[in-house]
Design an enzyme around this catalytic site. Structure first.
Site, mmCIF file in Angstrom:
data_model
loop_
_atom_site.group_PDB
_atom_site.id
_atom_site.type_symbol
_atom_site.label_atom_id
_atom_site.label_comp_id
_atom_site.label_asym_id
_atom_site.label_seq_id
_atom_site.Cartn_x
_atom_site.Cartn_y
_atom_site.Cartn_z
ATOM 1 N N PHE A 111 0.822 -1.225 0.000
ATOM 2 C CA PHE A 111 0.000 0.000 0.000
ATOM 3 C C PHE A 111 0.851 1.268 0.000
ATOM 4 C CE2 PHE A 111 -0.039 2.027 4.246
ATOM 5 C CZ PHE A 111 0.595 1.074 5.030
ATOM 6 N N LYS A 112 2.123 1.143 0.368
ATOM 7 C CA LYS A 112 2.985 2.328 0.423
ATOM 8 C C LYS A 112 3.115 3.005 -0.928
ATOM 9 C CE LYS A 112 4.081 1.194 4.639
ATOM 10 N NZ LYS A 112 3.826 1.990 5.821
ATOM 11 N N ASP A 113 2.988 2.225 -2.013
ATOM 12 C CA ASP A 113 3.128 2.825 -3.348
ATOM 13 C C ASP A 113 2.055 3.887 -3.608
ATOM 14 O OD1 ASP A 113 5.322 1.273 -4.293
ATOM 15 O OD2 ASP A 113 3.968 -0.404 -4.698
ATOM 16 N N MET A 116 3.578 6.850 -1.973
ATOM 17 C CA MET A 116 4.977 7.150 -2.309
ATOM 18 C C MET A 116 5.144 7.541 -3.774
ATOM 19 S SD MET A 116 7.521 7.293 -0.249
ATOM 20 C CE MET A 116 7.574 6.057 1.024
#
Ligand code: PLP
Ligand SMILES: N[C@@H](CCOP(=O)(O)O)C(=O)O
Length: 463
Positions: A111-113, A116
């Protein structure tokens, strides 16, 4: 929109300044001075819209005039072009009223994408305009680091250093951080756990000589822009299930409290969220806080959901700020006590407000494996261990009427050993990453001390 520090002693900043600043100079975290709201009609209008269009509408009130509308639309288009699903963050139905929000269709499979990729584009535009370069230092339990490497590798205006706990991330996570060949990104294997890495990062921000000397910036959820980008998928998923005309609940696998705090922000903005359920693994400080009001650190115990092996949940401070009616001094006292004594007790008033907004549950290692196994058998859905923690806790908090959305925070192929052990299936990496294990690794082992890490960073950038 102005941004203020949770500790009340740092200058107010614009969105762009807060994004490039990271930690406030009083040690606090930046938050918007008010929560903007969207009307029922505005939220209803999101139905059927593209993810990027909803993102524009949800984030615009926070971003103000940092980017022109055309510039911001272009940033959003570039950010999500690399996602391998047209919906960007699709919903999958598990049973009659339980849904999985798949947040792992970006380039590094977590989920960081979602945030980010966007921050990478926003930094690039802002730094180019200002003619500045920065040194970004990040702390990771595995996923933030790989997402940051992907978003910032090759950017001239940025040197990126990622500290990860040596031996405590999965092989896929490590390789995602150690195999990029671009010379502006550096993987640092730190002796310690994630809490060690995050404490070092905050100490670097509080060391003004180092901070100003290297032009330090951060892309952990210390950075408000990270949290903001995560607010969007609460809107897209809830609206897909009938909001704002119907309430929905969310269960969020939780570690640093950024993702679930984004849900809290969506609720403040007017999204009709019934319950926000904190799901922890055996590193359960937040669940214990909900039960007793005592926010007490214990050591981190490694688990099969390593990205959530966290006991100092950075963004809990943003919530405590609201629980204490935005009294910066009170927040500073509590978090100073956490640092020096290892704990603080919430007041009865604050605990009551916390319980009004949130529920919580804890998932043991055995329960995580059993959930992966039973979900694979019953629905064919192969969960990563973090998402399995969420599903197990969600099942304990469903009321039969309100739809429950569990956030699936990573692709199972990032954690193949734990998944195979649990259900006998080896989850394959996408073809574009099929040679990951054959690529050359480049990383530096470093002691978990401020002196060792800051010296290494200064040497590398010639400061
Ligand atoms: C896969 C995964 N799930 C859940 C979490 C917990 O999210 P947060 O730290 O925002 O609470 C993380 C780490 O942040 C993660 O990488
Ligand atoms: N689980 C995270 C920990 C850092 O969280 P962040 O949201 O503050 O960047 C990770 O994968 O690194």
């Amino acid at each position: 929109m102005k941004y203020i520090s949770t500790r009340g002693q740092a200058p107010e900043l614009t969105f762009e300044e807060a994004m490039l600043t990271g930690l406030a100079r009083d040690g606090g975290l930046y938050v918007p001075e008010t929560w903007p709201t969207l009307s029922v009609d505005e939220i209803a209008g999101f139905a059927g819209q593209k993810y990027e269009d909803v993102a524009f509408a949800v984030m615009k009130p926070f971003i103000g005039d940092t980017f022109s509308d055309a510039e911001f639309r272009e940033i959003l288009a570039k950010s999500y072009a690399s996602f391998e699903h047209d919906a960007r963050c699709p919903l999958v139905q598990l049973d009659e009223n339980h849904f999985l929000l798949e947040l792992f269709h970006g380039p590094t499979l977590a989920f960081k994408d979602v945030a980010m990729q966007l921050i990478g584009q926003m930094f690039e535009v802002a730094l180019k305009r200002r003619g500045e370069t920065v040194t970004i230092v990040g702390a990771t339990s595995g996923d933030t680091g790989s997402a940051a490497m992907e978003a910032f590798k090759g950017l001239d205006a940025v040197n990126l250093f990622i500290m990860y706990p040596h031996g405590r991330v999965s092989d896929v996570q490590r390789l995602q951080m150690t195999t990029p060949s671009e010379s502006n990104v550096h993987a640092l294997a730190v002796d310690g756990d994630f809490d060690t890495c995050q404490a070092l990062l905050k100490d670097m921000f509080n060391d003004f000589e180092f901070r100003d000397g290297v032009k330090l910036a951060g892309v952990n959820s210390i950075n408000w822009a990270r949290v903001l980008a995560q607010v969007v998928y609460y809107f897209t998923s809830a609206v897909a299930l009938g909001a704002p005309h119907r309430k929905v609940s969310f269960t969020v696998p939780t570690g640093n409290f950024g993702d679930i705090f984004a849900g809290y922000v969506a609720k403040r903005m007017g999204l009709p969220i019934d319950r926000l359920v904190i799901a922890t693994n055996q590193n359960d400080i937040l669940h214990r806080t909900m039960e007793s009001g005592d926010h007490a650190k214990t050591g981190v115990t490694p688990s099969i959901s390593p990205s959530m092996d966290i006991q100092v949940s950075s963004n809990f401070e943003r919530l405590v700020f609201d629980l204490y009616d935005r009294e910066g001094l009170a927040v500073a006292q509590l978090f100073d006590a956490l640092k020096t004594d290892g704990n603080f007790a919430l007041s009865q008033g604050a605990l009551g407000k916390l319980r009004d907004e949130f529920d919580s549950g804890r998932c043991s290692e055995g329960e995580t494996s059993a959930t992966i196994k039973s979900m694979a058998a019953r629905t064919g859905e192969i969960l990563c261990p973090h998402s399995a923690v969420g599903v197990k806790v969600a099942n304990e908090h469903r009321d039969g009427a309100t739809p429950m959305i569990t956030l699936a925070t990573a692709h199972p192929a990032k954690f193949p050993a734990a998944v195979k052990d649990a259900c006998g299936i080896h989850p394959e990496l996408p073809p574009r990453m099929a040679d990951l294990f054959d690529r050359d690794e480049r990383f530096t082992r470093v002691d978990g001390t401020l002196d060792a890490v800051t010296k290494l960073i200064k040497d590398r950038i010639g400061a």
